[in-house]
Design a protein around this motif. Structure first.
Motif, PDB file in Angstrom:
ATOM      1  N   PHE A 169       0.718  -1.193   0.001  1.00  0.00           N
ATOM      2  CA  PHE A 169       0.028  -0.079   0.005  1.00  0.00           C
ATOM      3  C   PHE A 169       0.677   1.312   0.102  1.00  0.00           C
ATOM      4  O   PHE A 169       0.327   2.235  -0.251  1.00  0.00           O
ATOM      5  CB  PHE A 169      -0.926   0.115   1.484  1.00  0.00           C
ATOM      6  N   PHE A 170       2.008   1.249   0.302  1.00  0.00           N
ATOM      7  CA  PHE A 170       2.892   2.495   0.421  1.00  0.00           C
ATOM      8  C   PHE A 170       4.132   2.410  -0.476  1.00  0.00           C
ATOM      9  O   PHE A 170       4.793   1.535  -0.412  1.00  0.00           O
ATOM     10  CB  PHE A 170       3.178   2.779   2.068  1.00  0.00           C
ATOM     11  N   THR A 175       4.673   7.615   9.161  1.00  0.00           N
ATOM     12  CA  THR A 175       4.533   7.300  10.605  1.00  0.00           C
ATOM     13  C   THR A 175       3.694   5.821  10.771  1.00  0.00           C
ATOM     14  O   THR A 175       2.541   5.754   9.894  1.00  0.00           O
ATOM     15  CB  THR A 175       3.486   8.292  11.307  1.00  0.00           C
ATOM     16  N   ILE A 176       4.076   5.119  11.633  1.00  0.00           N
ATOM     17  CA  ILE A 176       3.281   4.036  12.280  1.00  0.00           C
ATOM     18  C   ILE A 176       2.707   4.134  13.535  1.00  0.00           C
ATOM     19  O   ILE A 176       3.553   4.166  14.273  1.00  0.00           O
ATOM     20  CB  ILE A 176       3.984   2.600  11.984  1.00  0.00           C
ATOM     21  N   ASP A 177       1.452   4.317  13.758  1.00  0.00           N
ATOM     22  CA  ASP A 177       0.712   4.303  14.971  1.00  0.00           C
ATOM     23  C   ASP A 177       0.175   2.850  15.189  1.00  0.00           C
ATOM     24  O   ASP A 177      -0.647   2.602  14.769  1.00  0.00           O
ATOM     25  CB  ASP A 177      -0.127   5.545  15.213  1.00  0.00           C
ATOM     26  N   LEU A 321      -2.140   2.212  12.385  1.00  0.00           N
ATOM     27  CA  LEU A 321      -2.393   3.635  11.466  1.00  0.00           C
ATOM     28  C   LEU A 321      -1.286   4.004  10.873  1.00  0.00           C
ATOM     29  O   LEU A 321      -0.564   4.342  11.479  1.00  0.00           O
ATOM     30  CB  LEU A 321      -3.002   4.504  12.266  1.00  0.00           C
ATOM     31  N   VAL A 322      -1.375   3.886   9.536  1.00  0.00           N
ATOM     32  CA  VAL A 322       0.018   4.094   8.653  1.00  0.00           C
ATOM     33  C   VAL A 322      -0.211   5.361   7.906  1.00  0.00           C
ATOM     34  O   VAL A 322      -1.260   5.168   7.126  1.00  0.00           O
ATOM     35  CB  VAL A 322       0.106   2.868   7.924  1.00  0.00           C
ATOM     36  N   LEU A 333      -3.898   4.944   6.024  1.00  0.00           N
ATOM     37  CA  LEU A 333      -4.661   3.540   6.101  1.00  0.00           C
ATOM     38  C   LEU A 333      -4.506   2.895   7.680  1.00  0.00           C
ATOM     39  O   LEU A 333      -3.395   2.664   8.201  1.00  0.00           O
ATOM     40  CB  LEU A 333      -3.672   2.561   5.227  1.00  0.00           C
ATOM     41  N   LEU A 334      -5.524   2.386   7.880  1.00  0.00           N
ATOM     42  CA  LEU A 334      -5.831   1.725   9.350  1.00  0.00           C
ATOM     43  C   LEU A 334      -5.946   0.167   9.068  1.00  0.00           C
ATOM     44  O   LEU A 334      -6.930  -0.320   8.319  1.00  0.00           O
ATOM     45  CB  LEU A 334      -7.028   2.186  10.105  1.00  0.00           C
TER      46      LEU A 334
END
Lengths: 417, 417
Positions: A169-170, A175-177, A321-322, A333-334
């Motif tokens: 997807f990326f 950030t990755i939360d 959550l990216v 994206l979650l």
């Protein structure tokens, strides 16, 4: 090729779930053994499997064993005797190093779900894995030992979610939360969902990865309200957690943070206990001269986490959550899973906290047995192909959902992908 | 007449204050002895008296003694040897019965400041005094023993306030609301002002006297906000307390209630500890098999009450709000004392909670020695003439104030009498 024998170590809540799942998939393996300090605890787990009729092949029952997982020679002897080729460590995280050592010595694959801990240290300096597990990387490689670290849900599935985001997807990740919310209710005044001694140790200080640097913050000092699918608005707090210690090395992202949901009531109880000194692992002396560790007394007063499952209702929501870019476009994206306490209880007589941690460990064992993940070295989950893992999890109880959220300002709007 | 020898039993906060006051008035007595389980604790008190230069007659020092106050023969032997004729019991209230027995056997007068307690009973059925002390009334009378029960502040001075109201200000009394507020601050997160084991035992259930009947209510279930002189608006909670158990018998009033001030923070900490089970006096067993009483562990974690005094600031306000009639007119009178923590510390190195409890016990000993209260029987404070007691207290640190409040509706208006 001969089917592989499994040794499952531990008989707590997570091991309970894993044993059920191994029973449900026992056609894929040779013999499966459940070993812990207490044979009684193992037998209670096996009774639960019988009660729920969870053996796929009823001719191949799991056998209970007594073992001290901190005693390496004893572990080695047991593993050789039982011809173990995959060991799933779901014992207390104080036992990681001894169980891993026994695996290296006997040639068994190794799986765990939490980082190694030493009794008198908490929230160790980053990257924590480098203090213990990663020191054994060379020996694993030279002996062709598959050792998959942190293969529960968080750490574990959330690490695979990060790899999945990167793979599909990326192009770049900012950030990755990682967000972990238990919106369930056990109906007790106050309880922890797993061993209070281990649980509270997480909440001493916060190591987090911001702008490609380690930052240390006070516990519960940063919070935000996030509107989750299914479980709705929840207050989550910046927390230190295992997976940041490997993701920061293995996934190219500016910031990687872990957030955990706490109710005001939980935090209030936690803070009173902590501020009075009752969560201390250091002994105090009573007026009568008895030396006692306050935290062990709190643990004795709290409900046994195992007893919570039958009345647990509601859901957990855990995911990543990216935020990053794809084809030059900013993207959010979650990737998450919803797990229902009551459904877990009906299936395996456990709650969703243990369920989400135990099932991925079994999926990992299946992938090692199938060869997909039999990588003959020590690795964290995000270093492996996430696709077979998430595919398998979908079929054994932990489906993955994704939601792309719009980038408009103000309240986030979810749109089902 | 020969001056009377004093035995002061106990070396906690209240005994500390009383020892200072006895030193300040040592010309009125023969020899004074301070006895407790721990000779060390006694000696610390005596050092404090020296530090503050509190001996009036410096040739007559208090002497420290070691004694087990629960051991009646040992007490009797000591009292005979020292020729004690007034015993002031400021030890734990578990010791009342043994010390009283030793007094009856040796002919010593007896003074205490709290009702007798048995270790495994709390908030006993009313009237509590009838379960223990009052059973010795006949023996005291037949042996001409002066035994004055509950001669601290509350119980003690507040009982005298009730008698004072009756003697001087009211023809009929409808309600006596005894109100105890500590508006001081010790600067700690959470602490109790005296032994936590005894402190928390008061807060299990509430026995109160309403319309000439005993009523039992849950703890902290009734509260009101009252605007006190000096300390201002305070939230006070209906609480059970010693003095109601004698006042209900000795003072003709429809209702007699006790109210104690608690901050929201105190109540929150108290409730968390209580709901988790940490205030229990019943042992629990840790995972390692150690039997331990949770309340004793909480006590070990909390600050030692003795260490609070030096930083304590603010005031206590304790008194009786009496409602009744005089000359056919409805009347509402607050009789109270204000005590300043810092002033207490400067005088006797203690805080106001211990000061208000310890000084009245010494006043009582002086009144027995002078003959005013040497009544040769067992009595509660409200059965005695309040005038010499309140006169004496005015001169030794606890002046009485009265305010008549108007009967207008809405907020009470105070008008200085």
């Amino acid at each position: 090729m001969e089917k592989r024998n499994i040794l499952l170590v531990g008989a707590g809540g997570v091991a309970h779930v894993a044993a059920h799942k191994f029973a449900q998939n026992n056609d894929l393996f040779g013999n499966t053994y459940l070993a812990s300090r207490s044979l009684d605890s193992c037998e209670q787990v096996l009774e639960s499997i019988e009660r729920k009729k969870n053996y796929k092949d009823t001719s191949k029952k799991i056998q209970a064993m007594q073992v001290d997982a901190l005693n390496i020679p004893e572990m080695i002897e047991l593993m050789k005797y039982l011809k173990i080729s995959i060991t799933v460590n779901l014992a207390s995280s104080f036992c990681n190093m001894s169980i891993l050592e026994a695996c290296i010595e006997t040639g068994s694959a190794y799986i765990d779900t939490a980082i190694h801990e030493e009794p008198y240290k908490v929230c160790e300096d980053p990257p924590w894995y480098a203090n213990y597990e990663w020191k054994r990387k060379d020996r694993c490689r030279s002996r062709s030992i598959t050792a998959i670290l942190g293969a529960g849900f968080d750490p574990g599935v959330v690490n695979a979610y990060a790899a999945y985001a990167k793979k599909h997807f990326f192009d770049t990740i900012d950030t990755i939360d990682i967000m972990d919310v238990n919106a369930g209710s056990h109906g007790k005044y106050f309880a922890t969902n797993f061993d209070p001694e281990i649980n509270f140790r997480e909440f001493v200080k916060v190591w987090t990865w911001i702008d490609k640097k380690w930052v240390c913050k006070p516990i519960h000092s940063e919070k935000k309200v996030y509107k989750f699918p299914v479980v709705g608005k929840q207050t989550i707090y910046l927390t230190g957690h295992d997976e940041i210690h490997s993701l920061s090395k293995n996934i190219d992202a500016n910031s990687i943070r872990f957030w955990m949901g706490f109710s005001d009531h939980y935090l209030n109880c936690f803070n009173v206990l902590k501020n009075i000194g009752l969560l201390s692992e250091k002994p105090v002396k009573t007026a009568e001269g008895l030396e006692v560790v306050p935290l062990k007394v709190v643990k004795a007063c709290l409900p046994d986490p195992k007893t919570l499952a039958s009345d647990y209702i509601g859901n957990t929501c855990i995911g990543d959550l990216v935020i990053g870019t794809k084809d030059g476009r900013k993207k959010k994206l979650l990737i998450y899973n919803i797990c229902d306490h009551k459904v877990c209880y009906e299936e395996v007589e456990s709650q969703a906290i243990s369920y989400t941690a135990g099932v991925p460990a079994v999926a990992t064992a299946i992938l090692i047995a199938r060869g997909d993940w039999d990588v003959k070295k020590m690795t964290n989950v995000e270093e492996l192909d996430p696709d077979p893992f998430l595919d398998l999890l979908k079929n054994i109880g932990l489906p993955t959902e994704t939601i792309e959220t719009s980038y408009s300002r103000g309240t986030l709007k979810f749109s089902k992908k």
